[in-house]
Write an enzyme that holds these catalytic residues in place. Structure first.
Site, PDB file in Angstrom:
ATOM      1  N   PRO A 105       0.822  -1.206   0.000  1.00 16.49           N
ATOM      2  CA  PRO A 105       0.000   0.000   0.000  1.00 16.49           C
ATOM      3  C   PRO A 105       0.858   1.259   0.000  1.00 16.49           C
ATOM      4  CG  PRO A 105      -0.783  -1.582   1.631  1.00 16.49           C
ATOM      5  CD  PRO A 105       0.533  -2.088   1.142  1.00 16.49           C
ATOM      6  N   GLU A 106       0.372   2.287  -0.706  1.00 21.25           N
ATOM      7  CA  GLU A 106       1.092   3.551  -0.743  1.00 21.25           C
ATOM      8  C   GLU A 106       0.451   4.533   0.233  1.00 21.25           C
ATOM      9  OE1 GLU A 106       2.388   4.888  -4.561  1.00 21.25           O
ATOM     10  OE2 GLU A 106       2.272   2.891  -5.430  1.00 21.25           O
ATOM     11  N   LYS A 159       3.789   5.117   5.196  1.00 20.43           N
ATOM     12  CA  LYS A 159       3.147   3.814   5.103  1.00 20.43           C
ATOM     13  C   LYS A 159       2.882   3.197   6.473  1.00 20.43           C
ATOM     14  CE  LYS A 159       5.208   3.101   0.562  1.00 20.43           C
ATOM     15  NZ  LYS A 159       5.997   2.221  -0.328  1.00 20.43           N
ATOM     16  N   CYS A 191       7.624   6.895 -20.437  1.00 23.82           N
ATOM     17  CA  CYS A 191       7.514   7.123 -21.885  1.00 23.82           C
ATOM     18  C   CYS A 191       8.856   7.615 -22.396  1.00 23.82           C
ATOM     19  CB  CYS A 191       6.437   8.169 -22.182  1.00 23.82           C
ATOM     20  SG  CYS A 191       6.408   8.678 -23.919  1.00 23.82           S
ATOM     21  N   CYS A 239       8.315  11.325 -23.987  1.00 21.82           N
ATOM     22  CA  CYS A 239       7.949  12.422 -23.086  1.00 21.82           C
ATOM     23  C   CYS A 239       8.955  12.608 -21.952  1.00 21.82           C
ATOM     24  CB  CYS A 239       6.564  12.171 -22.497  1.00 21.82           C
ATOM     25  SG  CYS A 239       5.216  12.167 -23.691  1.00 21.82           S
TER      26      CYS A 239
END
Length: 276
Positions: free
Chosen positions: A2-3, A55, A271, A274
């Site tokens: 979990p973040e 966290k 990407c 980008c």
């Protein structure tokens, strides 16, 4: 794992259920927690508040003790009404906190410790409030300085270091790098201070956008939607690059790439057009 946004929502739900309520029962599968409760009974105390730090979930009791838990991959906190059937087997319960109105159950919680205010300040694994992106006391200047100090580290890897800036996990790591147009494998030392400030700003805004709700003071444990970094309402278009290797970039149509990064070999998506 979990973040920060997931842990924030869990702590918020626990706080709404437990804060200000008197503990009527405490049980744990962990001997050290049981021993602490034997020596300093939590029954009769009140839960002052529950907060998240990166966290970690921190539960503060009126007697001064602080229960600190980390979910790692499989841990979770559930909230029930007394007598309500649990949605996980009792054998998976590691911590049970009972009040007259609610029962909080920590299932498969792998890390659980009791702290005092002093020991919590000394514990390097647990971020201070000002280091947590979702905390009202978050200190932008300190975060910028800590990132810049990691000059030899790769950007994507540095963003996962909770002592630098708490709350970013593997999903937000890739998403923040994309939204700032930065190649995640470049050295932090090649960044300008302005670029680092943008990273911090984008990270904070993206995490905050994923904990917003319109439920008032109601206890919300599941929002029914996944994490979102784009402005699209379509579930299939919720993220820019994470988990999209080989798919076209949402901005330029170049295929998204992925590669393992850091000593923990966490996957990173980007990407190549980008984020040159």
């Amino acid at each position: 794992m979990p973040e920060g946004d997931t842990i924030f929502r869990a702590a918020r739900a626990l706080n709404r259920a437990l804060a200000g309520r008197t503990i009527t029962g405490f049980h744990s599968a962990y001997p050290l927690l049981t021993r602490f409760n034997d020596d300093h009974p939590l029954t009769g105390q009140t839960v002052q508040s529950v907060e998240s730090r990166g966290k970690w979930v921190l539960m503060h009791f009126s007697g001064g003790a602080k229960l600190v838990t980390h979910m790692l991959m499989n841990g979770s906190w559930h909230i029930y009404k007394p007598g309500e059937k649990w949605r996980a087997p009792g054998s998976a319960a590691r911590i049970v906190i009972e009040t007259a109105d609610y029962v909080a159950v920590g299932f498969n919680v792998p890390l659980a410790e009791m702290h005092t205010a002093d020991s919590l300040r000394r514990e390097r694994r647990i971020p201070a409030a000002k280091g947590d992106l979702l905390n009202a006391d978050f200190d932008t200047e300190t975060a910028v300085a800590r990132i810049l100090a990691e000059a030899d580290g790769e950007l994507g890897d540095v963003l996962l270091r909770q002592r630098v800036m708490a709350g970013v996990g593997n999903v937000f790591k890739s998403e923040v790098c994309f939204m700032t147009g930065l190649y995640p494998f470049r050295k932090v030392g090649t960044l300008t201070e302005a670029q680092v400030r943008e990273i911090v700003d984008v990270a904070r805004k993206q995490l905050a956008a994923n904990v917003m709700e319109d439920s008032g003071d109601r206890i919300v444990t599941w929002r029914g939607v996944g994490r979102r970094t784009t402005r699209s309402s379509a579930p299939s278009e919720s993220l820019w690059v994470y988990g999209r290797a080989g798919e076209p970039c949402r901005k330029c149509a170049t295929p998204i790439e992925q590669r393992m990064q850091g000593k923990d070999a966490r996957v990173t998506f980007w990407c190549p057009n980008c984020q040159r």
